[in-house]
Design a protein around this motif. Structure first.
Motif, PDB file in Angstrom:
ATOM      1  N   GLY A 234      22.796  44.704 111.984  1.00  0.00           N
ATOM      2  CA  GLY A 234      23.261  45.958 112.559  1.00  0.00           C
ATOM      3  C   GLY A 234      22.752  46.157 113.966  1.00  0.00           C
ATOM      4  O   GLY A 234      22.805  47.262 114.499  1.00  0.00           O
ATOM      5  N   ASP A 235      22.249  45.083 114.574  1.00  0.00           N
ATOM      6  CA  ASP A 235      21.688  45.171 115.917  1.00  0.00           C
ATOM      7  C   ASP A 235      22.787  45.264 116.963  1.00  0.00           C
ATOM      8  O   ASP A 235      23.952  44.935 116.724  1.00  0.00           O
ATOM      9  N   LYS A 236      22.386  45.693 118.155  1.00  0.00           N
ATOM     10  CA  LYS A 236      23.294  45.750 119.295  1.00  0.00           C
ATOM     11  C   LYS A 236      22.605  45.148 120.505  1.00  0.00           C
ATOM     12  O   LYS A 236      21.449  44.744 120.446  1.00  0.00           O
ATOM     13  N   PHE A 237      23.328  45.107 121.624  1.00  0.00           N
ATOM     14  CA  PHE A 237      22.791  44.505 122.832  1.00  0.00           C
ATOM     15  C   PHE A 237      22.742  45.529 123.950  1.00  0.00           C
ATOM     16  O   PHE A 237      23.666  46.330 124.129  1.00  0.00           O
ATOM     17  N   LEU A 238      21.649  45.504 124.691  1.00  0.00           N
ATOM     18  CA  LEU A 238      21.476  46.370 125.853  1.00  0.00           C
ATOM     19  C   LEU A 238      21.645  45.540 127.109  1.00  0.00           C
ATOM     20  O   LEU A 238      20.924  44.558 127.319  1.00  0.00           O
TER      21      LEU A 238
ATOM     22  N   THR B 103      23.304  39.524 134.574  1.00  0.00           N
ATOM     23  CA  THR B 103      23.117  40.519 133.526  1.00  0.00           C
ATOM     24  C   THR B 103      22.666  39.832 132.248  1.00  0.00           C
ATOM     25  O   THR B 103      23.317  38.906 131.765  1.00  0.00           O
ATOM     26  N   LEU B 104      21.540  40.289 131.734  1.00  0.00           N
ATOM     27  CA  LEU B 104      21.013  39.773 130.479  1.00  0.00           C
ATOM     28  C   LEU B 104      21.229  40.824 129.397  1.00  0.00           C
ATOM     29  O   LEU B 104      20.880  41.989 129.566  1.00  0.00           O
ATOM     30  N   HIS B 105      21.819  40.406 128.288  1.00  0.00           N
ATOM     31  CA  HIS B 105      22.065  41.302 127.163  1.00  0.00           C
ATOM     32  C   HIS B 105      20.955  41.084 126.138  1.00  0.00           C
ATOM     33  O   HIS B 105      20.903  40.043 125.483  1.00  0.00           O
ATOM     34  N   ILE B 106      20.071  42.075 126.016  1.00  0.00           N
ATOM     35  CA  ILE B 106      18.891  41.963 125.167  1.00  0.00           C
ATOM     36  C   ILE B 106      19.175  42.567 123.800  1.00  0.00           C
ATOM     37  O   ILE B 106      19.713  43.671 123.688  1.00  0.00           O
ATOM     38  N   ARG B 107      18.813  41.836 122.768  1.00  0.00           N
ATOM     39  CA  ARG B 107      19.072  42.280 121.400  1.00  0.00           C
ATOM     40  C   ARG B 107      18.055  43.330 120.974  1.00  0.00           C
ATOM     41  O   ARG B 107      16.846  43.105 121.035  1.00  0.00           O
ATOM     42  N   LEU B 108      18.553  44.489 120.545  1.00  0.00           N
ATOM     43  CA  LEU B 108      17.697  45.572 120.074  1.00  0.00           C
ATOM     44  C   LEU B 108      18.285  46.164 118.809  1.00  0.00           C
ATOM     45  O   LEU B 108      19.459  45.948 118.493  1.00  0.00           O
ATOM     46  N   ALA B 109      17.461  46.898 118.091  1.00  0.00           N
ATOM     47  CA  ALA B 109      17.987  47.672 116.976  1.00  0.00           C
ATOM     48  C   ALA B 109      18.985  48.686 117.516  1.00  0.00           C
ATOM     49  O   ALA B 109      18.826  49.219 118.620  1.00  0.00           O
ATOM     50  N   ALA B 110      20.031  48.966 116.750  1.00  0.00           N
ATOM     51  CA  ALA B 110      21.099  49.845 117.226  1.00  0.00           C
ATOM     52  C   ALA B 110      20.571  51.201 117.661  1.00  0.00           C
ATOM     53  O   ALA B 110      21.015  51.769 118.661  1.00  0.00           O
ATOM     54  N   SER B 111      19.574  51.721 116.946  1.00  0.00           N
ATOM     55  CA  SER B 111      19.025  53.040 117.288  1.00  0.00           C
ATOM     56  C   SER B 111      18.356  53.029 118.649  1.00  0.00           C
ATOM     57  O   SER B 111      18.392  54.024 119.380  1.00  0.00           O
ATOM     58  N   ASP B 112      17.730  51.916 119.008  1.00  0.00           N
ATOM     59  CA  ASP B 112      17.070  51.828 120.305  1.00  0.00           C
ATOM     60  C   ASP B 112      18.082  51.749 121.437  1.00  0.00           C
ATOM     61  O   ASP B 112      17.860  52.291 122.516  1.00  0.00           O
ATOM     62  N   VAL B 113      19.189  51.068 121.209  1.00  0.00           N
ATOM     63  CA  VAL B 113      20.222  50.971 122.247  1.00  0.00           C
ATOM     64  C   VAL B 113      20.829  52.326 122.514  1.00  0.00           C
ATOM     65  O   VAL B 113      21.070  52.719 123.657  1.00  0.00           O
ATOM     66  N   GLU B 114      21.053  53.082 121.458  1.00  0.00           N
ATOM     67  CA  GLU B 114      21.687  54.392 121.596  1.00  0.00           C
ATOM     68  C   GLU B 114      20.810  55.397 122.322  1.00  0.00           C
ATOM     69  O   GLU B 114      21.293  56.361 122.897  1.00  0.00           O
ATOM     70  N   THR B 115      19.481  55.189 122.307  1.00  0.00           N
ATOM     71  CA  THR B 115      18.578  56.143 122.967  1.00  0.00           C
ATOM     72  C   THR B 115      18.045  55.614 124.280  1.00  0.00           C
ATOM     73  O   THR B 115      17.075  56.125 124.804  1.00  0.00           O
ATOM     74  N   SER B 116      18.694  54.591 124.823  1.00  0.00           N
ATOM     75  CA  SER B 116      18.162  53.935 126.018  1.00  0.00           C
ATOM     76  C   SER B 116      19.027  54.142 127.238  1.00  0.00           C
ATOM     77  O   SER B 116      19.082  53.305 128.115  1.00  0.00           O
ATOM     78  N   SER B 117      19.697  55.279 127.336  1.00  0.00           N
ATOM     79  CA  SER B 117      20.574  55.491 128.479  1.00  0.00           C
ATOM     80  C   SER B 117      19.811  55.637 129.776  1.00  0.00           C
ATOM     81  O   SER B 117      20.316  55.317 130.848  1.00  0.00           O
ATOM     82  N   ASN B 118      18.580  56.132 129.720  1.00  0.00           N
ATOM     83  CA  ASN B 118      17.811  56.354 130.943  1.00  0.00           C
ATOM     84  C   ASN B 118      16.643  55.406 131.112  1.00  0.00           C
ATOM     85  O   ASN B 118      15.832  55.578 132.004  1.00  0.00           O
ATOM     86  N   LYS B 119      16.519  54.428 130.223  1.00  0.00           N
ATOM     87  CA  LYS B 119      15.405  53.497 130.355  1.00  0.00           C
ATOM     88  C   LYS B 119      15.771  52.158 129.758  1.00  0.00           C
ATOM     89  O   LYS B 119      16.696  52.037 128.984  1.00  0.00           O
ATOM     90  N   ILE B 120      15.031  51.165 130.154  1.00  0.00           N
ATOM     91  CA  ILE B 120      15.249  49.816 129.670  1.00  0.00           C
ATOM     92  C   ILE B 120      14.152  49.472 128.681  1.00  0.00           C
ATOM     93  O   ILE B 120      12.979  49.523 129.015  1.00  0.00           O
ATOM     94  N   LEU B 121      14.538  49.123 127.460  1.00  0.00           N
ATOM     95  CA  LEU B 121      13.576  48.677 126.455  1.00  0.00           C
ATOM     96  C   LEU B 121      13.597  47.166 126.429  1.00  0.00           C
ATOM     97  O   LEU B 121      14.655  46.568 126.337  1.00  0.00           O
ATOM     98  N   VAL B 122      12.451  46.569 126.488  1.00  0.00           N
ATOM     99  CA  VAL B 122      12.369  45.118 126.563  1.00  0.00           C
ATOM    100  C   VAL B 122      11.674  44.579 125.330  1.00  0.00           C
ATOM    101  O   VAL B 122      10.679  45.148 124.880  1.00  0.00           O
ATOM    102  N   ILE B 123      12.196  43.513 124.771  1.00  0.00           N
ATOM    103  CA  ILE B 123      11.606  42.906 123.582  1.00  0.00           C
ATOM    104  C   ILE B 123      10.171  42.516 123.857  1.00  0.00           C
ATOM    105  O   ILE B 123       9.869  41.862 124.838  1.00  0.00           O
TER     106      ILE B 123
END
Length: 760
Positions: free
Chosen positions: A284-288, A350-370
């Motif tokens: 259920g992961d997504k990419f940022l 552009t690098l598409h980083i794999r994150l949990a879907a919830s983290d992608v949805e809350t990352s509009s103003n910041k970049i979460l890095v593995i």
């Protein structure tokens, strides 16, 4: 994985802890001090005044080793910043003591040792009592009293893998004392690893060395006007209200240091906020999408039609951490995301980083890095990363610093390589698939261009594709680096990094002239490095890569005689879902494993056999098969095993040019290992990962039985298995049934007599 950490501090408001904890501390052991007859043993510790740092016995992971270490008290998991006895662990913390010795040194002793396991090693005369105190900045200080203006010794002058605020990285020209950072061996072993960051003694820059010899990274020269190092422009961001950075270079000292101006901020790098969900192959992961990036190291190329397919390939694999897609195709990552850099302009990819879907949805103003960046930390660059992290956190962004590297192969035009090689005039060598020529690119980079000539067009095209797919996107210090290629119709060339010391066979078998005789130390280094390269191919790549042609001709040597496995034209890629593969015979006679001859499906153990045959030649300095004085053919592995079994001096089989200048234990170890590698039964051979452990002394080794094949073929050297003449055009000829001999040697055997050894 090797880690070089650089950490900064903060001082929280912390009261009341010391008075409670002091009840557990014996007399002569203050809350933050060791004095007089006091000592640390067992679970006893000392803690800095504000409770930020703690010193005591530290046991990493699931090991049984203990180390005297300093760690952050309030951060879970014991984030270690300094280790005293990093290469001499103790096995029992209850019988070991850290105390002040009679001569005023801080020493680590145990009941069994007659001499200190670790000591501050100071020579001075003082009538005053000495104490060791852990300061609030994480510095362990040895001094003659609390009012002493200058410490006798301090851990900040002897850093291990961490540069603390107000610490120094450099050297003192008066005392000849240097401060260097050296990585841990791995996450569970703080012993000195392979990567070192130090001040370049020849120039005003800082460098990272691999194995204390090969330069892996540089900061570039110091630019006084801009107050930055030329290859670390991020240092300009240290000129903020949060950090202060300085580089000092005068008649007495040359070092860098930094301090934290805002004590309320603490950085501990990056961590995954939510674990990935990947059960039963469904995710259920997504990419940022993170634009303007220098892509991480070690990408894997995947042949797909569009960006959607690229994303799907990554999403279907639970181990895939990121992907990138552009005009060059699809690249995905199955390992740690190492050495990324975010560019300030709109360049980069552009690098598409794999994150949990919830983290992608809350990352509009910041970049979460593995948070898997604990691999190769880049000394100074890590320092600039910390400053930049804090700076961009105010703007809700994260910056990751690293070394700029080219991650895609360079396509060359034929006429450019023709010009670089002066019309292919300086030939370095050749084989069945083509010749190699020395060349120089316009930027003065020296290259080795392999011009494929080949048996026929189909064979040459197949070899070309095999080599590009095998090593086009992987990098390892013991694998030759493929820089680019040329493909213009029938004109096929591969462009490699240039190896100034040529191939191993030149130094082993060419007598006289200007050929340098390899010392035993260098030979052992070559054995270890080659094993590491093969272990990486077999065990660390996405697909297991079987080289299929290991021999001295395919081991290249750089300027420091660091070995590089080369020539992947015959390599075979085996998916991780398969344990073995059936393929046509390939390789060089004299190095072929029995399963090749019998036509059985092969595994990576075929490379282990070839490696073992090469080890015999590394020891003897001669071909395994040669004409003896009485006119018969002599097969060296058989005679060597016979002498070892009969208890002869192992140095009698050593290359006579070394004149016995080698350690008997190492020669015996490498000979026993070679004997195990060439066992008939592939299950009796060690893996290349185990070979590395055996060579590094982590495992002990017994003498195996003589393989039945060596006994049978000792008098039949004309067998295709042992015929040593190299001819790529004959790789698929003369297959011989070998089933009867491979099944004959079924005795239970083991090559390991001890699972681990102390580094002491």
């Amino acid at each position: 994985m090797n880690v070089i950490k650089i950490i900064h501090k903060h001082k929280p408001n912390f009261c009341g802890f010391i008075s409670i904890f002091s009840l557990l501390i014996p007399s002569c052991l203050g809350a933050d001090t060791i004095t007089g007859n006091g000592y640390l043993s067992g679970d006893k510790t000392i803690i800095s005044a504000t409770g930020l740092f703690e010193l005591g016995f530290y046991k990493p992971g699931n090991t049984s080793n203990y180390y005297i270490a300093i760690w952050y008290k309030k951060i879970p998991g014991k984030t270690v910043i300094w280790v005293a006895n990093r290469d001499k662990p103790v096995s029992d913390k209850r019988t070991s003591k850290l105390r002040i010795s009679s001569d005023g040194n801080l020493v680590l002793v145990n009941n069994e040792s007659k001499s200190p396991i670790w000591s501050t090693n100071l020579e001075y005369n003082t009538a005053k009592p000495v104490e060791a105190v852990l300061l609030d900045d994480g510095n362990l200080v040895l001094r003659t009293g609390s009012n002493s203006s200058a410490p006798l010794w301090q851990s900040f002058e002897h850093p291990t893998d961490t540069l603390m605020p107000d610490g120094k990285l450099g050297f003192n020209r008066v005392t000849n004392l240097s401060q260097v950072l050296t990585s841990w061996k791995n996450l569970e072993d703080p012993g000195t690893g392979l990567f070192t960051v130090k001040r370049d003694p020849k120039a005003s820059q800082f460098i990272m060395l691999w194995n204390k010899s090969e330069q892996y990274w540089t900061s570039g020269l110091w630019i006084p006007d801009q107050q930055i190092f030329s290859l670390v422009p991020e240092l300009r961001f240290l000129k903020t209200q949060l950090y202060s950075f300085s580089y000092v270079d005068n008649e007495t000292e040359s070092y860098i240091t930094y301090s934290v101006n805002n004590p309320s901020i603490v950085t501990r790098g990056c961590a995954r906020k939510t674990m990935l969900s990947c059960e039963g192959g469904k995710s259920g992961d997504k990419f940022l999408a993170t634009p303007s990036r220098i892509l991480p190291e070690h990408p894997q190329f995947v042949s797909v039609a569009n960006v959607g397919e690229c994303e799907s390939v990554c999403l279907r694999n639970c181990s895939c951490t990121a992907y990138a897609y552009d005009d060059n195709g699809c690249f995905i990552w199955f390992v740690e995301l190492l050495n990324m850099r975010q560019l300030s302009d709109n360049s980069g990819k552009t690098l598409h980083i794999r994150l949990a879907a919830s983290d992608v949805e809350t990352s509009s103003n910041k970049i979460l890095v593995i948070g898997i960046l604990a691999g190769l930390g880049m000394g100074l660059v890590a320092l600039s990363a910390l400053a930049y992290v804090a700076y961009w956190r105010q703007k809700r962004r994260l910056f990751i610093a690293g070394k700029t590297m080219e991650h895609s192969l360079t396509p060359f035009k034929y006429r450019d390589l023709q010009s670089a090689t002066k019309n292919f005039s300086q030939k370095l060598g050749g084989g069945g698939f083509g010749s190699v020529f020395k060349g120089t690119l316009p930027d003065s980079t020296v290259i080795a261009a392999k011009k494929l000539e080949g048996i026929n067009h189909i064979q040459g095209e197949k070899q070309f594709r095999a080599e590009v797919s095998a090593i086009g996107t992987i990098q390892h210090v013991n694998l030759v680096r493929l820089r680019g290629f040329c493909s213009e119709g029938s004109k096929k060339l591969l462009v490699y990094e240039y190896m100034p010391n040529g191939s191993l066979n030149t130094h082993l078998f060419n007598k006289g002239g200007n050929i340098e005789i390899l010392s035993w130390r260098v030979r052992y280094q070559i054995a270890v490095g080659t094993a590491r390269g093969l272990a990486y191919l077999h065990e660390a790549c996405r697909d297991c890569i079987i080289h299929c042609d290991i021999k001295p001709e395919n081991i290249l040597l750089d300027a420091e005689f660091c070995p590089k496995v080369a020539d992947f034209g015959l390599a075979k890629l085996v998916g991780r879902e398969f344990s073995r593969v059936l393929t046509t015979i390939r390789g060089t006679r004299g190095y072929l494993a029995p399963e090749w001859i019998s036509g059985d499906a092969i595994t990576a153990k075929a490379d282990v056999y070839s490696y073992g045959m090469m080890l015999f030649e590394l020891v003897s300095g001669r071909r395994n098969i040669q004409l003896a004085s009485e006119g018969r053919l002599d097969f060296f592995p058989t005679s060597a095993m016979g002498k070892l079994t009969e208890g002869e001096d192992v140095l009698t089989i050593l290359d006579p040019r070394l004149k016995g200048d080698a350690g008997k234990d190492e020669v015996m170890r490498i000979c026993k290992l070679a004997c195990w590698c060439i066992q008939d039964e592939e299950s009796h051979r060690p893996s290349m990962g185990q070979v590395v452990q055996l060579l590094e002394g982590f495992l002990d080794i017994n003498m195996p039985l003589m393989p039945r094949s060596l006994q049978m073929f000792a008098g039949n050297i004309d067998s295709p298995m042992f015929f040593s003449e190299y001819s790529s055009s004959q790789h698929t000829t003369e297959t011989t049934s070998y089933a009867s001999t491979t099944s004959a040697n079924k005795e239970p055997s083991t090559y390991v007599s001890a699972t681990s050894q102390s580094q002491e």
